[in-house]
Design an enzyme around this catalytic site. Structure first.
Site, mmCIF file in Angstrom:
data_model
loop_
_atom_site.group_PDB
_atom_site.id
_atom_site.type_symbol
_atom_site.label_atom_id
_atom_site.label_comp_id
_atom_site.label_asym_id
_atom_site.label_seq_id
_atom_site.Cartn_x
_atom_site.Cartn_y
_atom_site.Cartn_z
ATOM 1 N N TRP A 151 -18.784 -20.730 -6.044
ATOM 2 C CA TRP A 151 -19.768 -21.222 -7.004
ATOM 3 C C TRP A 151 -19.785 -22.744 -7.065
ATOM 4 O O TRP A 151 -20.740 -23.332 -7.585
ATOM 5 C CB TRP A 151 -19.488 -20.646 -8.389
ATOM 6 C CG TRP A 151 -18.193 -21.126 -8.994
ATOM 7 C CD1 TRP A 151 -16.930 -20.811 -8.603
ATOM 8 C CD2 TRP A 151 -18.042 -22.009 -10.107
ATOM 9 N NE1 TRP A 151 -15.996 -21.433 -9.391
ATOM 10 C CE2 TRP A 151 -16.658 -22.170 -10.328
ATOM 11 C CE3 TRP A 151 -18.943 -22.657 -10.943
ATOM 12 C CZ2 TRP A 151 -16.158 -22.977 -11.347
ATOM 13 C CZ3 TRP A 151 -18.447 -23.460 -11.963
ATOM 14 C CH2 TRP A 151 -17.070 -23.615 -12.155
ATOM 15 N N ASP A 152 -18.738 -23.377 -6.523
ATOM 16 C CA ASP A 152 -18.689 -24.845 -6.457
ATOM 17 C C ASP A 152 -19.978 -25.410 -5.870
ATOM 18 O O ASP A 152 -20.468 -26.464 -6.287
ATOM 19 C CB ASP A 152 -17.552 -25.322 -5.541
ATOM 20 C CG ASP A 152 -16.217 -24.686 -5.821
ATOM 21 O OD1 ASP A 152 -16.175 -23.698 -6.557
ATOM 22 O OD2 ASP A 152 -15.229 -25.177 -5.267
ATOM 23 N N GLU B 30 -9.587 -19.878 -14.571
ATOM 24 C CA GLU B 30 -8.922 -18.698 -14.018
ATOM 25 C C GLU B 30 -7.574 -18.411 -14.684
ATOM 26 O O GLU B 30 -6.864 -17.488 -14.272
ATOM 27 C CB GLU B 30 -8.749 -18.873 -12.511
ATOM 28 C CG GLU B 30 -10.062 -18.944 -11.764
ATOM 29 C CD GLU B 30 -9.961 -19.761 -10.500
ATOM 30 O OE1 GLU B 30 -8.952 -19.624 -9.774
ATOM 31 O OE2 GLU B 30 -10.873 -20.560 -10.241
ATOM 32 N N LYS C 277 -6.807 -23.894 -16.947
ATOM 33 C CA LYS C 277 -6.634 -24.423 -15.588
ATOM 34 C C LYS C 277 -7.618 -25.558 -15.314
ATOM 35 O O LYS C 277 -7.261 -26.590 -14.752
ATOM 36 C CB LYS C 277 -6.829 -23.303 -14.567
ATOM 37 C CG LYS C 277 -6.669 -23.756 -13.117
ATOM 38 C CD LYS C 277 -6.928 -22.617 -12.143
ATOM 39 C CE LYS C 277 -6.751 -23.085 -10.709
ATOM 40 N NZ LYS C 277 -7.104 -22.034 -9.727
ATOM 41 N N GLN C 278 -8.875 -25.318 -15.655
ATOM 42 C CA GLN C 278 -9.924 -26.300 -15.367
ATOM 43 C C GLN C 278 -10.987 -26.217 -16.445
ATOM 44 O O GLN C 278 -11.095 -25.219 -17.156
ATOM 45 C CB GLN C 278 -10.558 -26.029 -14.013
ATOM 46 C CG GLN C 278 -11.315 -24.715 -13.952
ATOM 47 C CD GLN C 278 -11.562 -24.242 -12.540
ATOM 48 O OE1 GLN C 278 -10.644 -24.070 -11.754
ATOM 49 N NE2 GLN C 278 -12.823 -24.009 -12.217
#
Length: 786
Positions: free
Chosen positions: A363-364, A490, A594-595
Site C-alpha cells: 500500500w506504500d 502492525e 509501530k508507525q
C-alpha cells in the site's frame, strides 16, 4: 561547492558522490547508486563485478514462485509466494592489464570517484588504479538506463594507460544465474532463488549476443541482448562466444601511453508471460537496433532532455541545509526512476534497487509514492493505477475466498495475488483497498482524465466500495462498523473500527457513490443499481469513528485506549525494532505504535478533524509511536508541521529524507525505501507547504522552520505547472505554464496567474512540544552551514 561528511557521501545539490574506495560500504552504496527507469533496474555494482556487496539486475514484474510455509494451514491462507529474480547481468565488463585483473581489493586505487548525476541521469566512475606490479591505468565509466527507450541500458567504458604502452584485455559479459547470497531464513525462498533461470536460447556473432531464459516455476520468459561499439586506434582482436548462462565478447588490444580504449556497450531487456522465444528475442534485438541508431551521445541527450522537463515540473529547493537539499533531490530522482516507465507493472517497495521485501508492492505505493507522481509525473501515477486495475480479477477472487463481494487487494504482491503468509498483518489489512481508491480519486481530481475514469478508475472505486459494504455491518444503534481489521500500525492487529481504515473506507464509499451517480452509463456498465449506491451512501454517513470524550482523543482502534501502557523506560534501546525482540501478542495488547496510524488519518483525512483534535491526537500518539517502520517519520513530519511543532517536523523530515543515505535502519543493502523517499516530498510539500487536496481542491498552509531560509516547490495540477515559494515572511505563488488556478492559502481563496501572488503567514502558538517514548525521539537536526 561540496563538503564531506562522515558517512562517505559528499554534499552537493545535484549529485551523489562517493570519493575513495570502501569495500565494506559497497552493499549500501550499490542501492543508492542504482539506475533504473521503472522497467529495468541495475544496482550500482562495479563493472568488474567484484568486489561487490549484492549483485542485482531486475525487470519489473519478473519473479519466481515458491511455496509459502505454514506450521499449521488454515482456510484462505495464500499458498504461493513470489520473489523478484536477479536476471541476466549485462553490467559486467572485466579488465585485464597485462594479464592482471583490475580488482579494487588488490593493487592500489589512488583515485576513485562515483557520481550519480540527478540532471544527466547517469552513474559515472573515475578510477586511477595501480596493479600489484605497478602498471597504472585510468578507468572511466558511465552508465544509464534510458527513460526514453524503455528496454535499453548502456555503458561507456574507457581505459587509458598512464605511464607505459599496455596490453589491455576486456571481457564484456551477459551472465545469468549469478550466485547470490540470500538473507532469507525461508529455505523455500532460497531454493527458488538458486539458479532460477533455465536457458532456452543463446546466440553470438560479431559484437552481438542474446540469451533467452525462462523461470522454472512461474513460467516467465526473458531475453537479454548486448551489442558493442569499439573505438581504438588499431590492432584490436575480438572473440565472441555464447553458452546457456554466459555470453562473452573478449577484446584484446595494445594501447600506447596517451591513447585510450573506448567501448560502448548497449543492452536490451524484455520479458513476457506469453510470448515465444523468437518473439522475446526479436523484441530485444529491435531495441538494440534502436539504441545503436541513437548512439551513446543521443541516449545522453535524450536522458538530459527528459530530466530537464522533470525538474522543471518537480524540483524542490531548500535554502539553509545543503545536505537536506541533496537528500530531497536524491529522493525525487529515485522516485522518478521507480515510476517513469513502469507502464502497468507494480511499483515495488524497493523499486528496482534491491531484493528487499522480495520485490513486492505494498500500500506504500498508493499512499506515499503516488501523490508525488500525481503532482509531478501524472502519467506514471496513471500507469501504476492501471497495474492495480489489471489485477482486479485476482482481487475479486480473493474477496470471494474471504466471503466478500467486490475486490480485496493484497497486502503484498508482484502479480496481484496475495503473498503474505502472516494473515493478521496481511489479509486483515483491508485498508489497502481504500488506499488504492484514494489514489484513484486524487489522480482523477488532479488530471480530469475521463478516459482513465471510464476504463479503470470507476471500476476500482465501485469494486472496493462493494467490498467495504460487505465487510462492514450496521450495529443495533445504526452505526456502520468495520471489525477485525489491521490498520497501518502492525503492532495492533485484528482490531475493531480502526479510525484510519473507517475514514478511508467512508471516503471510498462516498466517491464510488458520487461517480456512479454522476455517470449513469458507467453505473450501468458495471451493473450498479440505485439501491446499491444508496447502501454505499448510508454506510458512509453512518460510519463509526470512535472518540474518547474523557481523554479528548480518538482511539487508534476501538478499545485501544483501554490497553495497558508499554514500559518504554525499561525497554533496552538495542531491543528496537520491538517485533524482533518481543512476542506479537504482547505488542497487540499494549499502547505501543509501530508507525503513524491515527496520525496518518490526521493527514489524509484531515477534513474529518478539528484543529484542536489534531493537536491533541498528535501529542497523544507521539508519546506512543516508536517508528519501527521507515513509513512513519514522513507522516509525523507532515502533522507536526500542521499543528505548529516546526522544529520537530524538521527533525522528522530529515529522518525520512536521509533514511537511506544514513542507513538509519541498517538494511539499505537490500534496496532503498521508496515510501521513506516519498516522505521527503511529503514532509516538505504537505508538511511545510501545507498541501491538502480534500475534495479535489488544492489548499496550502505553509510554515517555515527556523533552521531554513526558504523552500520552493513545483507542482502540476490540471495541466498547469505552478510554484510555491516560502520564506520567513510569507509565501509566493505563481503559474509557470498553463491556465490560472484557484487555490487557498491558510483558508483564504485566491486565483494564481503568471504574476506572483504574495500571501502572509499567520502566527500559530503550538503549545508545549510533545514527548516521544524514551530513547525514540528523532535525532535533532543541525544543518551544516552552506
Amino acid at each position: 561547492m561540496t563538503e564531506s561528511f562522515l558517512r562517505g557521501y559528499e554534499v552537493s545539490p545535484w549529485e551523489l558522490r562517493w570519493h575513495g574506495m570502501d569495500v565494506d560500504a559497497l552493499q549500501r552504496t550499490e542501492s543508492a547508486f542504482a539506475v533504473s527507469n521503472g522497467h529495468i533496474g541495475l544496482r550500482g555494482t562495479l563493472e568488474e563485478a567484484e568486489p561487490r556487496g549484492l549483485p542485482g539486475t531486475y525487470l519489473n514484474g519478473f519473479y519466481e514462485q515458491h511455496d509459502l510455509p505454514y506450521a499449521e494451514t488454515g482456510y484462505g491462507y495464500p499458498e504461493e509466494g513470489q520473489t523478484v529474480v536477479n536476471v541476466t547481468d549485462g553490467k559486467v565488463i572485466r579488465l585485464l592489464v597485462e594479464d592482471e585483473p583490475l580488482d579494487m581489493r588488490y593493487g592500489q586505487a589512488t583515485d576513485h570517484d562515483r557520481v550519480l548525476d540527478f540532471r544527466k541521469g547517469t552513474l559515472a566512475r573515475d578510477t586511477v588504479w595501480s596493479s600489484p606490479t605497478g602498471r597504472r591505468v585510468r578507468v572511466k565509466t558511465e552508465r544509464l538506463v534510458s527513460f526514453t527507450q524503455r528496454a535499453v541500458a548502456a555503458i561507456r567504458y574507457e581505459v587509458e594507460p598512464l605511464d607505459d604502452d599496455l596490453q589491455l584485455v576486456v571481457q564484456s559479459d551477459l551472465l545469468a544465474n549469478e550466485p547470490v547470497e540470500s538473507d532469507t531464513r525461508d529455505p523455500r525462498v532460497a531454493a527458488a532463488l538458486e539458479s532460477p533461470l533455465v536457458g532456452e536460447y543463446h546466440h553470438a556473432e560479431a559484437y552481438h549476443a542474446v540469451l533467452v531464459h525462462q523461470t522454472r516455476k512461474s513460467g516467465l520468459r526473458m531475453a537479454a541482448a548486448m551489442d558493442h561499439k569499439i573505438d581504438v586506434s588499431d590492432g584490436v582482436r575480438t572473440h565472441i562466444e555464447a553458452e546457456e548462462d554466459l555470453a562473452r565478447l573478449t577484446i584484446a588490444v595494445d594501447v600506447p601511453k596517451g591513447a585510450r580504449l573506448r567501448i560502448t556497450k548497449f543492452l536490451a531487456y524484455g520479458w513476457s508471460a506469453q510470448r515465444s522465444v523468437p518473439a522475446v528475442r526479436a523484441q530485444v534485438e529491435a531495441a538494440l537496433a534502436g539504441a545503436r541508431q541513437t548512439g551513446w551521445k543521443g541516449l545522453l541527450a535524450e536522458q538530459k532532455d527528459f530530466l530537464d522537463d522533470f525538474w522543471q515540473t518537480s524540483d524542490i529547493e531548500i535554502d539553509g541545509d545543503p545536505e537536506l537539499q541533496q537528500a530531497v533531490r536524491f529522493a525525487l530522482f529515485h522516485l522518478l526512476q521507480a515510476g517513469a516507465r513502469g507502464e502497468t507493472r507494480a511499483l515495488a517497495g524497493k523499486g528496482l534497487t534491491g531484493p528487499g521485501y522480495d520485490g513486492h508492492a505494498f500500500w506504500d505505493t498508493e499512499t506515499f509514492v503516488l501523490p508525488v507522481l500525481t503532482y509531478s509525473m501524472p502519467d506514471a501515477a496513471r500507469d501504476a493505477l492501471r497495474w492495480r486495475h489489471s489485477t482486479l480479477d485476482k482481487a475479486r477472487e480473493r474477496a470471494a475466498q474471504l466471503g466478500l463481494r467486490g475486490a480485496a487487494f493484497p497486502w503484498r504482491s508482484i502479480n496481484g495475488a496475495e503473498c503474505s503468509a502472516y494473515w493478521p498483518a496481511g489479509t486483515a489489512a483491508f485498508h489497502v483497498s481504500a488506499d488504492i481508491s484514494d489514489a484513484v480519486v486524487r489522480y482523477l481530481n488532479a488530471t480530469g482524465d475521463d478516459e482513465f475514469m471510464r476504463t479503470c478508475g470507476a471500476e476500482l472505486l465501485l469494486e472496493t466500495a462493494r467490498m467495504w459494504s460487505s465487510l462492514g455491518h450496521f450495529d443495533r444503534r445504526g452505526r456502520f462498523r468495520i471489525d477485525g481489521v489491521t490498520g497501518p500500525d502492525e503492532y495492533s492487529a485484528v482490531a475493531d473500527n480502526n479510525v484510519y481504515t473507517n475514514l478511508m473506507a467512508r471516503r471510498n464509499l462516498f466517491y464510488a457513490a458520487e461517480i456512479c451517480g454522476a455517470h449513469a452509463d458507467v453505473a450501468a456498465a458495471f451493473e450498479v443499481t440505485e439501491d446499491e449506491v444508496a447502501q454505499w451512501r448510508a454506510a458512509a454517513e453512518a460510519m463509526l469513528v470512535p472518540y474518547d470524550e474523557d481523554l479528548g482523543v480518538h482511539p487508534q482502534s476501538e478499545g485501544f485506549l483501554e490497553h495497558d501502557e508499554w514500559d518504554f523506560e525499561a525497554t533496552d534501546p538495542d531491543f528496537y525494532p520491538l517485533l524482533l525482540n518481543f512476542p506479537y501478542f504482547d505488542l497487540y495488547r499494549k499502547q505501543v505504535v509501530k508507525q503513524a496510524d491515527l496520525v496518518l488519518a490526521l493527514h489524509l483525512c484531515g477534513d474529518s478533524f478539528t484543529p484542536e483534535e489534531k493537536a491533541r491526537d498528535f501529542a497523544y500518539y507521539e508519546a506512543r509511536t516508536v517508528r519501527d517502520s521507515s513509513l512513519s517519520a514522513g507522516t509525523q513530519a507532515v502533522v507536526a508541521a500542521e499543528v505548529g511543532h516546526l522544529d520537530l517536523a524538521y527533525d522528522y523530515l530529515a529522518e525520512a529524507a536521509l533514511t537511506d543515505l544514513h542507513d538509519v535502519h541498517n538494511n539499505v543493502r537490500n534496496g532503498l525505501h521508496l515510501a521513506s523517499l516519498a516522505g521527503a516530498w511529503q514532509g516538505t510539500v504537505a508538511g511545510f507547504g501545507g498541501l491538502r487536496d480534500h475534495g479535489g481542491r488544492l489548499t496550502f498552509a505553509p510554515r517555515l522552520p527556523p533552521q531554513l531560509r526558504r523552500i520552493a516547490f513545483r507542482l502540476t495540477f490540471r495541466g498547469t505547472r505552478f510554484q510555491v515559494e516560502i520564506d520567513r515572511e510569507g509565501a509566493t505563488y505563481h503559474v509557470i505554464t498553463g491556465e490560472p488556478l484557484e487555490l487557498a492559502h491558510h483558508g483564504e481563496t485566491f486565483t494564481v496567474h503568471s504574476e506572483p501572488v504574495r500571501m502572509p503567514i499567520p502566527a500559530l502558538d503550538p503549545g508545549p512540544a510533545p514527548a516521544q517514548p524514551a530513547g525514540r525521539a528523532p535525532a535533532r537536526r543541525r544543518p551544516k552551514s552552506s
